[in-house]
Design an enzyme around this catalytic site. Structure first.
Site: not given
Ligand code: GAR
Length: 200
Positions: A12-14, A90, A107, A109, A143
């Site tokens: 969850g850092s984003n 995910m 989203n 990525h 997609g």
């Molecule tokens: C992030 O790097 C995000 O871009 C990626 O998972 C990580 C989640 O980090 N997402 C994917 O790969 C989606 N297929 P976070 O939980 O610290 O935000």
């Protein structure tokens, strides 16, 4: 102000970057809650610390993907959000959900799409030998990682990188790109024409 809700599966850092940008009044929005498929997600702690409601739709407790999706759809409807932000969520969302919230789901990525869609994007980039990678914020369509691109930021791939060092470098950019894209949406500054997103 727009109402946004976040879907996250893990650290969850984003999600935190979005919470912080809202708290700093950089994004004209209220975050109305977190929805997660993972009862162990650290994102839950972040939501609780920010005083936000959490809905756990534990994938493991459903007998089928369809039953899971139905529960998720219910939870999402209850949010009454203008925008759903997928921040490290995910799982692939089924067509029912994508259709219902079309144009209102974003989203992040960890690659420069359309390169390296799907899982382990940073590992895919290292193994392919590319010299730049980065992150992409895009609207969600049916997609996998194929929807209209809103924002991209790039980083170098260095000779000694592995998956983890590259992921760390990309993550710094993710934490800028995602709040920026959410801000643009919340300010009604995104104009989508086919696959192209213009920023006003
Ligand atoms: C992030 O790097 C995000 O871009 C990626 O998972 C990580 C989640 O980090 N997402 C994917 O790969 C989606 N297929 P976070 O939980 O610290 O935000």
């Amino acid at each position: 102000k727009k109402r946004i809700a976040v879907l996250a599966s893990g650290r969850g850092s984003n999600f935190q970057a979005v919470i912080d940008a809202i708290a700093a009044a950089e994004i004209p929005a209220v975050c109305v809650g977190l929805v997660t498929d993972n009862p162990g997600a650290y994102a839950i702690k972040r939501a609780e610390a920010a005083g936000m409601p959490v809905t756990v739709i534990d994938y493991a407790r459903f007998s089928s993907k369809a039953a899971y999706e139905e529960a998720l759809l219910d939870a999402m409807r209850s949010c009454r959000a203008d925008l759903f932000v997928l921040a490290g969520y995910m799982r692939i969302l089924g067509p029912g959900i994508v259709h219902e919230f079309s144009g209102r789901m974003m989203n992040i990525h960890p690659a420069l799409l359309p390169s390296f869609a799907g899982l382990h994007a940073q590992r895919q980039a290292v193994e392919s030998g590319v010299k730049v990678s980065g992150c992409t914020v895009h609207l969600v369509d049916e997609g996998m990682d194929t929807g209209p691109i809103v924002v991209q930021r790039c980083v170098p791939v260095l000779p000694d990188d592995d998956e983890s060092t590259l992921a760390d470098r990309i993550l710094v950019e993710e934490h800028e790109a995602l709040p920026f894209a959410v801000k643009l949406f919340c300010e009604d500054r995104l104009e989508v024409t086919g696959r192209r997103v213009r920023i006003r």
